[in-house]
Design a protein around this motif. Sequence first.
Motif, PDB file in Angstrom:
ATOM      1  N   LEU A 141    -105.985   6.382   0.803  1.00  0.00           N
ATOM      2  CA  LEU A 141    -105.556   7.335  -0.230  1.00  0.00           C
ATOM      3  C   LEU A 141    -104.207   6.929  -0.818  1.00  0.00           C
ATOM      4  N   ALA A 142    -103.285   6.523   0.030  1.00  0.00           N
ATOM      5  CA  ALA A 142    -101.957   6.109  -0.441  1.00  0.00           C
ATOM      6  C   ALA A 142    -102.066   4.866  -1.322  1.00  0.00           C
ATOM      7  N   ASN A 143    -102.998   3.972  -1.000  1.00  0.00           N
ATOM      8  CA  ASN A 143    -103.208   2.793  -1.834  1.00  0.00           C
ATOM      9  C   ASN A 143    -103.662   3.180  -3.236  1.00  0.00           C
ATOM     10  N   VAL A 144    -104.440   4.244  -3.337  1.00  0.00           N
ATOM     11  CA  VAL A 144    -104.850   4.727  -4.661  1.00  0.00           C
ATOM     12  C   VAL A 144    -103.612   5.115  -5.455  1.00  0.00           C
ATOM     13  N   ALA A 145    -102.733   5.886  -4.829  1.00  0.00           N
ATOM     14  CA  ALA A 145    -101.526   6.332  -5.531  1.00  0.00           C
ATOM     15  C   ALA A 145    -100.658   5.149  -5.943  1.00  0.00           C
ATOM     16  N   ASP A 146    -100.611   4.115  -5.112  1.00  0.00           N
ATOM     17  CA  ASP A 146     -99.765   2.948  -5.393  1.00  0.00           C
ATOM     18  C   ASP A 146    -100.372   1.962  -6.387  1.00  0.00           C
ATOM     19  N   HIS A 147    -101.696   1.796  -6.336  1.00  0.00           N
ATOM     20  CA  HIS A 147    -102.290   0.662  -7.032  1.00  0.00           C
ATOM     21  C   HIS A 147    -103.325   0.985  -8.103  1.00  0.00           C
ATOM     22  N   ALA A 148    -103.925   2.161  -8.097  1.00  0.00           N
ATOM     23  CA  ALA A 148    -105.066   2.394  -8.987  1.00  0.00           C
ATOM     24  C   ALA A 148    -104.684   2.846 -10.383  1.00  0.00           C
ATOM     25  N   VAL A 201    -106.784  10.501 -10.224  1.00  0.00           N
ATOM     26  CA  VAL A 201    -107.412  11.349  -9.218  1.00  0.00           C
ATOM     27  C   VAL A 201    -108.158  10.472  -8.224  1.00  0.00           C
ATOM     28  N   VAL A 202    -108.443  11.073  -7.093  1.00  0.00           N
ATOM     29  CA  VAL A 202    -109.177  10.387  -6.028  1.00  0.00           C
ATOM     30  C   VAL A 202    -110.242  11.349  -5.500  1.00  0.00           C
ATOM     31  N   ASP A 203    -111.349  10.773  -5.060  1.00  0.00           N
ATOM     32  CA  ASP A 203    -112.424  11.544  -4.431  1.00  0.00           C
ATOM     33  C   ASP A 203    -112.547  11.070  -2.989  1.00  0.00           C
ATOM     34  N   ILE A 204    -112.837  12.014  -2.102  1.00  0.00           N
ATOM     35  CA  ILE A 204    -113.082  11.641  -0.707  1.00  0.00           C
ATOM     36  C   ILE A 204    -114.327  12.364  -0.231  1.00  0.00           C
ATOM     37  N   THR A 211    -112.789   7.093  -3.217  1.00  0.00           N
ATOM     38  CA  THR A 211    -113.098   6.511  -4.521  1.00  0.00           C
ATOM     39  C   THR A 211    -112.011   6.853  -5.517  1.00  0.00           C
ATOM     40  N   ASP A 212    -111.536   5.841  -6.232  1.00  0.00           N
ATOM     41  CA  ASP A 212    -110.634   6.119  -7.356  1.00  0.00           C
ATOM     42  C   ASP A 212    -111.346   5.709  -8.637  1.00  0.00           C
ATOM     43  N   SER A 249    -114.821   0.430 -13.057  1.00  0.00           N
ATOM     44  CA  SER A 249    -114.784   1.886 -12.979  1.00  0.00           C
ATOM     45  C   SER A 249    -113.987   2.400 -11.781  1.00  0.00           C
ATOM     46  N   GLY A 250    -113.320   1.513 -11.033  1.00  0.00           N
ATOM     47  CA  GLY A 250    -112.491   1.943  -9.917  1.00  0.00           C
ATOM     48  C   GLY A 250    -112.772   1.165  -8.651  1.00  0.00           C
TER      49      GLY A 250
END
Length: 135
Positions: free
Chosen positions: A50-57, A65-68, A82-83, A121-122
């Motif tokens: 999840l933190a990688n999404v915030a840093d890299h996506a 946004v992120v889905d879990i 999923t981002d 798409s992510g």
Amino acid sequence: MRPAPFRCHGVPAAPDALRRLRHDLMAWVLSAGVDEDRAADIVLASYEALANVADHAYDDTAPGVVDIDAAVHPGRLEVVITDHGQWRTPVPDPRPVSLRGRGLLLLRASADRADITSGDSGTVVTLTWDLDRMS
């Protein structure tokens, strides 16, 4: 008895929202009958993804946004993060010993399997733990 799947979609990829999500995921994993030490490993690896999404996506111009999704299947527990962004190359850390760049190592060390696929798409991170190793 298996708990209902854990699903949170459209969560802002922001520190406060991700911390809340981490606590909710921990409660769900424990409700699945996973012992506290193994649950901590599952949540740590999931939170790192999840933190990688915030840093890299996502870039700084658009909130992301992120889905879990997490579920207990016969013989395994699976968490899918999923981002909907685009992978951004990390900014190099000039310090001689960097604390960055270890997220993927942590994912792979904490999960029994870690699959990462990126596309236009992510990115989808699928983390799996064998249930027979959890007892």
